[in-house]
Design a protein around this motif. Structure first.
Motif, PDB file in Angstrom:
ATOM      1  N   ASP A  50     -20.549  -9.305 -11.258  1.00  0.00           N
ATOM      2  CA  ASP A  50     -19.434  -9.247 -10.306  1.00  0.00           C
ATOM      3  C   ASP A  50     -18.552  -8.009 -10.472  1.00  0.00           C
ATOM      4  O   ASP A  50     -17.660  -7.774  -9.661  1.00  0.00           O
ATOM      5  N   LYS A  51     -18.805  -7.187 -11.487  1.00  0.00           N
ATOM      6  CA  LYS A  51     -18.089  -5.913 -11.667  1.00  0.00           C
ATOM      7  C   LYS A  51     -18.819  -4.771 -10.963  1.00  0.00           C
ATOM      8  O   LYS A  51     -18.474  -3.617 -11.146  1.00  0.00           O
ATOM      9  N   LYS A  52     -19.857  -5.126 -10.197  1.00  0.00           N
ATOM     10  CA  LYS A  52     -20.718  -4.151  -9.520  1.00  0.00           C
ATOM     11  C   LYS A  52     -21.397  -3.217 -10.532  1.00  0.00           C
ATOM     12  O   LYS A  52     -21.518  -2.025 -10.329  1.00  0.00           O
ATOM     13  N   GLU A  53     -21.849  -3.839 -11.624  1.00  0.00           N
ATOM     14  CA  GLU A  53     -22.660  -3.148 -12.623  1.00  0.00           C
ATOM     15  C   GLU A  53     -24.081  -3.683 -12.498  1.00  0.00           C
ATOM     16  O   GLU A  53     -24.280  -4.849 -12.138  1.00  0.00           O
ATOM     17  N   ILE A  54     -25.042  -2.826 -12.796  1.00  0.00           N
ATOM     18  CA  ILE A  54     -26.453  -3.203 -12.673  1.00  0.00           C
ATOM     19  C   ILE A  54     -27.186  -2.887 -13.972  1.00  0.00           C
ATOM     20  O   ILE A  54     -26.857  -1.921 -14.665  1.00  0.00           O
ATOM     21  N   VAL A  55     -28.157  -3.698 -14.280  1.00  0.00           N
ATOM     22  CA  VAL A  55     -28.995  -3.479 -15.458  1.00  0.00           C
ATOM     23  C   VAL A  55     -30.170  -2.592 -15.054  1.00  0.00           C
ATOM     24  O   VAL A  55     -30.806  -2.835 -14.024  1.00  0.00           O
ATOM     25  N   ILE A  56     -30.445  -1.566 -15.869  1.00  0.00           N
ATOM     26  CA  ILE A  56     -31.689  -0.813 -15.730  1.00  0.00           C
ATOM     27  C   ILE A  56     -32.363  -0.804 -17.097  1.00  0.00           C
ATOM     28  O   ILE A  56     -31.704  -0.918 -18.126  1.00  0.00           O
ATOM     29  N   GLN A  57     -33.690  -0.703 -17.087  1.00  0.00           N
ATOM     30  CA  GLN A  57     -34.427  -0.721 -18.348  1.00  0.00           C
ATOM     31  C   GLN A  57     -35.298   0.516 -18.473  1.00  0.00           C
ATOM     32  O   GLN A  57     -35.800   1.044 -17.484  1.00  0.00           O
ATOM     33  N   LYS A  58     -35.457   0.969 -19.712  1.00  0.00           N
ATOM     34  CA  LYS A  58     -36.358   2.080 -19.999  1.00  0.00           C
ATOM     35  C   LYS A  58     -37.673   1.488 -20.495  1.00  0.00           C
ATOM     36  O   LYS A  58     -37.718   0.774 -21.504  1.00  0.00           O
ATOM     37  N   ARG A  59     -38.728   1.791 -19.776  1.00  0.00           N
ATOM     38  CA  ARG A  59     -40.042   1.270 -20.116  1.00  0.00           C
ATOM     39  C   ARG A  59     -40.487   1.768 -21.492  1.00  0.00           C
ATOM     40  O   ARG A  59     -40.182   2.887 -21.885  1.00  0.00           O
ATOM     41  N   SER A  60     -41.230   0.948 -22.180  1.00  0.00           N
ATOM     42  CA  SER A  60     -41.719   1.285 -23.513  1.00  0.00           C
ATOM     43  C   SER A  60     -42.579   2.556 -23.494  1.00  0.00           C
ATOM     44  O   SER A  60     -43.334   2.796 -22.552  1.00  0.00           O
ATOM     45  N   ALA A  61     -42.471   3.323 -24.542  1.00  0.00           N
ATOM     46  CA  ALA A  61     -43.313   4.520 -24.708  1.00  0.00           C
ATOM     47  C   ALA A  61     -44.780   4.140 -24.861  1.00  0.00           C
ATOM     48  O   ALA A  61     -45.667   4.978 -24.681  1.00  0.00           O
ATOM     49  N   ASN A  62     -45.063   2.879 -25.162  1.00  0.00           N
ATOM     50  CA  ASN A  62     -46.433   2.399 -25.350  1.00  0.00           C
ATOM     51  C   ASN A  62     -47.100   1.933 -24.054  1.00  0.00           C
ATOM     52  O   ASN A  62     -48.266   1.534 -24.077  1.00  0.00           O
ATOM     53  N   LYS A  63     -46.388   1.977 -22.945  1.00  0.00           N
ATOM     54  CA  LYS A  63     -46.952   1.543 -21.667  1.00  0.00           C
ATOM     55  C   LYS A  63     -48.029   2.514 -21.195  1.00  0.00           C
ATOM     56  O   LYS A  63     -47.913   3.719 -21.362  1.00  0.00           O
ATOM     57  N   ASP A  64     -49.082   1.985 -20.547  1.00  0.00           N
ATOM     58  CA  ASP A  64     -50.142   2.813 -19.954  1.00  0.00           C
ATOM     59  C   ASP A  64     -49.678   3.436 -18.642  1.00  0.00           C
ATOM     60  O   ASP A  64     -50.256   4.400 -18.178  1.00  0.00           O
ATOM     61  N   TYR A  66     -46.514   4.849 -16.472  1.00  0.00           N
ATOM     62  CA  TYR A  66     -45.156   5.405 -16.465  1.00  0.00           C
ATOM     63  C   TYR A  66     -44.362   5.008 -17.715  1.00  0.00           C
ATOM     64  O   TYR A  66     -43.328   4.349 -17.625  1.00  0.00           O
ATOM     65  N   PRO A  67     -44.804   5.440 -18.897  1.00  0.00           N
ATOM     66  CA  PRO A  67     -44.055   5.138 -20.120  1.00  0.00           C
ATOM     67  C   PRO A  67     -42.745   5.928 -20.186  1.00  0.00           C
ATOM     68  O   PRO A  67     -42.596   6.972 -19.552  1.00  0.00           O
ATOM     69  N   SER A  68     -41.801   5.389 -20.931  1.00  0.00           N
ATOM     70  CA  SER A  68     -40.524   6.056 -21.249  1.00  0.00           C
ATOM     71  C   SER A  68     -39.755   6.509 -20.015  1.00  0.00           C
ATOM     72  O   SER A  68     -39.167   7.594 -20.001  1.00  0.00           O
ATOM     73  N   ILE A  69     -39.742   5.709 -18.991  1.00  0.00           N
ATOM     74  CA  ILE A  69     -39.042   6.059 -17.753  1.00  0.00           C
ATOM     75  C   ILE A  69     -38.153   4.882 -17.345  1.00  0.00           C
ATOM     76  O   ILE A  69     -38.483   3.731 -17.604  1.00  0.00           O
ATOM     77  N   TRP A  70     -37.001   5.180 -16.743  1.00  0.00           N
ATOM     78  CA  TRP A  70     -36.071   4.133 -16.317  1.00  0.00           C
ATOM     79  C   TRP A  70     -36.625   3.404 -15.097  1.00  0.00           C
ATOM     80  O   TRP A  70     -37.240   4.011 -14.232  1.00  0.00           O
ATOM     81  N   GLN A 165     -35.915  12.352 -11.770  1.00  0.00           N
ATOM     82  CA  GLN A 165     -37.274  12.378 -12.337  1.00  0.00           C
ATOM     83  C   GLN A 165     -37.459  11.401 -13.492  1.00  0.00           C
ATOM     84  O   GLN A 165     -38.585  11.129 -13.904  1.00  0.00           O
ATOM     85  N   ASN A 166     -36.354  10.870 -14.027  1.00  0.00           N
ATOM     86  CA  ASN A 166     -36.431   9.886 -15.104  1.00  0.00           C
ATOM     87  C   ASN A 166     -36.440   8.456 -14.585  1.00  0.00           C
ATOM     88  O   ASN A 166     -36.358   7.520 -15.367  1.00  0.00           O
ATOM     89  N   LEU A 167     -36.531   8.296 -13.264  1.00  0.00           N
ATOM     90  CA  LEU A 167     -36.532   6.989 -12.630  1.00  0.00           C
ATOM     91  C   LEU A 167     -37.920   6.714 -12.046  1.00  0.00           C
ATOM     92  O   LEU A 167     -38.522   7.589 -11.425  1.00  0.00           O
ATOM     93  N   PHE A 168     -38.422   5.502 -12.259  1.00  0.00           N
ATOM     94  CA  PHE A 168     -39.738   5.109 -11.764  1.00  0.00           C
ATOM     95  C   PHE A 168     -39.830   5.422 -10.264  1.00  0.00           C
ATOM     96  O   PHE A 168     -38.914   5.115  -9.517  1.00  0.00           O
ATOM     97  N   PRO A 169     -40.927   5.995  -9.797  1.00  0.00           N
ATOM     98  CA  PRO A 169     -41.007   6.440  -8.401  1.00  0.00           C
ATOM     99  C   PRO A 169     -41.347   5.331  -7.384  1.00  0.00           C
ATOM    100  O   PRO A 169     -42.352   5.387  -6.689  1.00  0.00           O
ATOM    101  N   HIS A 170     -40.456   4.352  -7.270  1.00  0.00           N
ATOM    102  CA  HIS A 170     -40.611   3.304  -6.254  1.00  0.00           C
ATOM    103  C   HIS A 170     -39.957   3.787  -4.950  1.00  0.00           C
ATOM    104  O   HIS A 170     -39.088   3.124  -4.394  1.00  0.00           O
ATOM    105  N   TYR A 171     -40.326   4.953  -4.468  1.00  0.00           N
ATOM    106  CA  TYR A 171     -39.595   5.609  -3.378  1.00  0.00           C
ATOM    107  C   TYR A 171     -39.466   4.773  -2.119  1.00  0.00           C
ATOM    108  O   TYR A 171     -38.383   4.682  -1.532  1.00  0.00           O
ATOM    109  N   GLN A 172     -40.551   4.155  -1.675  1.00  0.00           N
ATOM    110  CA  GLN A 172     -40.503   3.346  -0.452  1.00  0.00           C
ATOM    111  C   GLN A 172     -39.579   2.138  -0.647  1.00  0.00           C
ATOM    112  O   GLN A 172     -38.791   1.789   0.230  1.00  0.00           O
ATOM    113  N   GLU A 173     -39.648   1.531  -1.809  1.00  0.00           N
ATOM    114  CA  GLU A 173     -38.775   0.397  -2.128  1.00  0.00           C
ATOM    115  C   GLU A 173     -37.310   0.845  -2.138  1.00  0.00           C
ATOM    116  O   GLU A 173     -36.436   0.157  -1.611  1.00  0.00           O
TER     117      GLU A 173
END
Length: 185
Positions: A50-64, A66-70, A165-173
């Motif tokens: 309700d403070k208009k804050e949002i959670v974002i996560q950084k993907r694990s460096a071990n992911k196959d 898009y690793p290490s990206i928000w 460039q540090n954000l996952f490329p869900h451009y259409q979404e």
């Protein structure tokens, strides 16, 4: 069905496979679907307080993929026979340690997403959800996530609009979610 190793990291899971029109075909392991580019379902969710804050996560460096990206607040594949809403509730608990009730999660739209990264061909029907909940504590899933931030909604909007460039490329979404995020009261 999930296949786990002794550290409880998900190695593979059984998912439903669809044709390009969203018609169910069969069940298959996620690894096979990603290798062959078969269409399947996943969820993306935006968790806002309700403070208009949002959670974002950084993907694990071990992911196959898009690793290490928000990325969005939480996301995941829909298990075989599972509804996307129950999948979203499960993923929030697994990835962030936050329990959502049915009335705290709102389906927004489905976005077909085609991405190719390394050996992964991901063709997904992504159900996108908005979750409104105040939370005190986040317990991140170490196998999936390297970091979690709670930022002002304007910060994520800026990242999306500037195609960070540090954000996952869900451009259409992002094109579809931006007006919704900008109008959160």
């Amino acid at each position: 069905m999930l296949y786990l190793n002794c550290r409880r990291k998900i190695l593979d899971e059984l998912i439903d496979i669809f044709d390009e029109n969203g018609n169910y075909i069969k069940k298959e392991m996620k690894s096979v679907a990603h290798r062959k580019g078969h269409w399947h379902k996943s969820i993306h969710a935006y968790l806002v307080n309700d403070k208009k804050e949002i959670v974002i996560q950084k993907r694990s460096a071990n992911k196959d993929f898009y690793p290490s990206i928000w990325d969005v607040s939480f996301a995941g594949h829909v298990g075989a026979g599972e509804s996307t809403k129950s999948s979203a509730i499960r993923e929030c608990q697994e990835e962030l340690g936050i329990c959502l009730s049915e009335n705290e999660i709102e389906y927004l739209f489905t976005n077909p997403e085609k991405l190719h990264y390394g050996n992964v061909i991901s063709n997904e029907f992504v159900d996108v959800f908005l979750c409104k909940k105040n939370f005190n504590k986040i317990v991140k899933q170490d196998e999936e996530i390297d970091d979690v931030k709670v930022i002002k909604l304007e910060g994520l909007i800026s990242m999306i609009e500037n195609k960070d460039q540090n954000l996952f490329p869900h451009y259409q979404e992002y094109e579809r979610i931006l007006p919704i995020l900008k109008n959160i009261k």
